[in-house]
Design a protein around this motif. Structure first.
Motif, short mmCIF file in Angstrom:
data_model
loop_
_atom_site.label_atom_id
_atom_site.label_comp_id
_atom_site.label_asym_id
_atom_site.label_seq_id
_atom_site.Cartn_x
_atom_site.Cartn_y
_atom_site.Cartn_z
N VAL A 1 0.98 -0.93 0.05
CA VAL A 1 -0.41 0.18 -0.47
C VAL A 1 0.76 1.50 -0.15
O VAL A 1 1.96 1.17 0.38
CB VAL A 1 -0.89 -0.07 1.57
N PHE A 2 0.66 2.41 -0.23
CA PHE A 2 1.07 3.69 -0.29
C PHE A 2 1.29 4.42 0.69
O PHE A 2 0.28 4.19 2.26
CB PHE A 2 0.33 4.25 -1.06
N GLU A 3 2.76 4.66 0.72
CA GLU A 3 3.77 5.50 2.01
C GLU A 3 3.82 6.74 1.79
O GLU A 3 4.37 6.70 0.66
CB GLU A 3 4.57 4.44 2.68
N GLY B 1 -2.06 4.67 2.05
CA GLY B 1 -2.73 3.77 2.92
C GLY B 1 -3.82 3.16 1.59
O GLY B 1 -3.55 1.71 1.84
N GLN B 2 -3.85 3.40 0.63
CA GLN B 2 -4.60 2.27 -0.78
C GLN B 2 -3.32 1.28 -1.76
O GLN B 2 -2.20 1.65 -1.03
CB GLN B 2 -4.83 3.34 -1.87
N PRO B 3 -3.57 0.51 -1.71
CA PRO B 3 -3.05 -0.58 -2.25
C PRO B 3 -3.04 -0.22 -3.66
O PRO B 3 -3.99 0.62 -4.18
CB PRO B 3 -4.00 -1.64 -2.83
N LYS B 4 -1.31 -0.11 -4.29
CA LYS B 4 -0.58 0.36 -4.99
C LYS B 4 -1.30 0.28 -6.49
O LYS B 4 -1.28 0.22 -7.41
CB LYS B 4 0.76 -0.03 -5.56
N VAL B 5 -1.76 -1.48 -6.64
CA VAL B 5 -2.44 -1.75 -7.32
C VAL B 5 -3.61 -1.52 -7.62
O VAL B 5 -4.23 -1.07 -9.30
CB VAL B 5 -2.83 -4.01 -7.99
#
Lengths: 79, 283
Positions: free
Chosen positions: B110-112, B128-132
């Protein structure tokens, strides 16, 4: 015999006076190995690096020949 | 297909290319309408249009580089991108804009906050969102014709990768650890597809296209154990370096899929943008 050494990226610090992008001309005895050149350049054993002779990957015990170019560059793995 | 081709041509604007050849250009809005009317996906409608010498307006600036057959080949292709971070984000963006028809994207993260300096799809609002997931949303905004398959999983072993990447004609290495990159090369060998390798650290980056029989990363790092990371640990990853290396990787993929140009095969491009130097090393 004479060989050329090119140092890339982080490894340039071991020849700080060498103009950027230039190859170091080194006089070494016949039978010199890559590892011996690394010692001559005072590159510690624990520095991770990839070694290539004349554009082919080689091992540290590779014996160099007159006119060879030794390329030394660091492992790059970020993404 | 004949019928949809004629329908699309009727909705298109006639024009001539630099050599005086006649062809037609159709807008995205028109192609969307026509696709809905006849029950085709956007990608199928775009392929039908191209076969009838009707160029979707979004690919006008691709034409001189990839040609009609090349654009059809791109739309019919599947590319697997492993890693959707610094390199992967820009690669996904570029391949979607070129019109590569199907993308398989694998990334567990997930994005940091520390991704904000360089990762194309990372925003203050989606930490916090998944990168995919961010990649899927972005592709949908950029090119609806592109189908996206995502896997939010950690893959370490070649066999895991093979299962997820079956059907891809080209794989792209946008990973961030050496052992995983070597596993991916093994997976590409098992799938008998080329792999476009890219890696970055500080001002430095490298790119190489590896065919199943090529030594590739094994030629560089040997068969034995390899360290997890390289000099990126000390040098970090600034904004421009992933863009530069991703751009070379995109170009390699496009050449592979269209059969044009000369590949960086058994040749590794090593870029040091701190001193403005690019070397090509035989591998």
């Amino acid at each position: 015999m004479r060989i050329h050494v090119k140092l890339y990226a982080t490894l340039r610090r071991y020849q700080p006076d060498l103009p950027r992008g230039a190859a170091l001309l080194l006089a070494v005895p016949p039978g010199t190995t890559v590892n011996q050149v690394l010692q001559q350049l005072a590159i510690p054993d624990n520095v991770p690096l990839v070694t290539m002779v004349n554009s082919s990957v080689c091992r540290l015990d590779c014996v160099l020949a007159e006119g060879d170019t030794l390329n030394l560059f660091p492992p790059v793995a970020g993404g | 297909m004949q019928e949809i081709g004629e329908r699309l041509r009727a909705l298109a604007v006639e024009t001539t290319d630099a050599h005086g050849e006649q062809f037609w250009v159709i807008s995205s809005a028109r192609i969307r309408e026509a696709a809905e009317q006849v029950g085709l996906s956007r990608r199928e409608a775009e392929i039908a249009a191209l076969r009838g010498h009707v160029l979707p307006g979004r690919y006008v600036r691709n034409l001189g580089t990839v040609g009609w057959e090349g654009q059809i080949a791109l739309l019919q292709s599947t590319v697997g991108i492993i890693g959707a971070g610094g390199l992967g984000g820009w690669i996904i963006e570029g391949l979607a804009r070129m019109g590569v028809g199907r993308l398989i994207i694998i990334d567990n993260d997930v994005f940091e906050e520390n991704n904000l300096n360089r990762q194309a799809f990372c925003r203050e609002g989606n930490l916090g969102q998944p990168k995919v997931e961010a990649a899927r949303q972005r592709v949908a905004e950029v090119n609806v014709a592109v189908e996206v398959v995502t896997h939010q999983v950690r893959v370490d072993k070649p066999q895991e990768m093979v299962e997820l990447l079956r059907g891809a004609g080209v794989l792209v290495d946008a990973l961030d650890a050496l052992p995983t990159r070597l596993a991916l090369q093994q997976a590409a060998r098992e799938l008998s597809v080329p792999l476009v390798h890219g890696a970055i650290a500080g001002y430095v980056g490298q790119v190489m296209t590896i065919f199943p029989d090529d030594p590739g990363l094994l030629g560089l790092y040997g068969e034995g154990p390899v360290p997890e990371h390289g000099i990126e640990v000390q040098w970090g990853n600034p904004a421009a370096t992933p863009m530069m290396v991703a751009a070379w990787q995109i170009q390699e993929v496009i050449k592979l899929l269209t059969g044009r140009g000369e590949l960086l095969r058994r040749r590794m491009l090593f870029m040091d943008s701190e001193i403005g130097a690019i070397d090509i090393l035989q591998v």
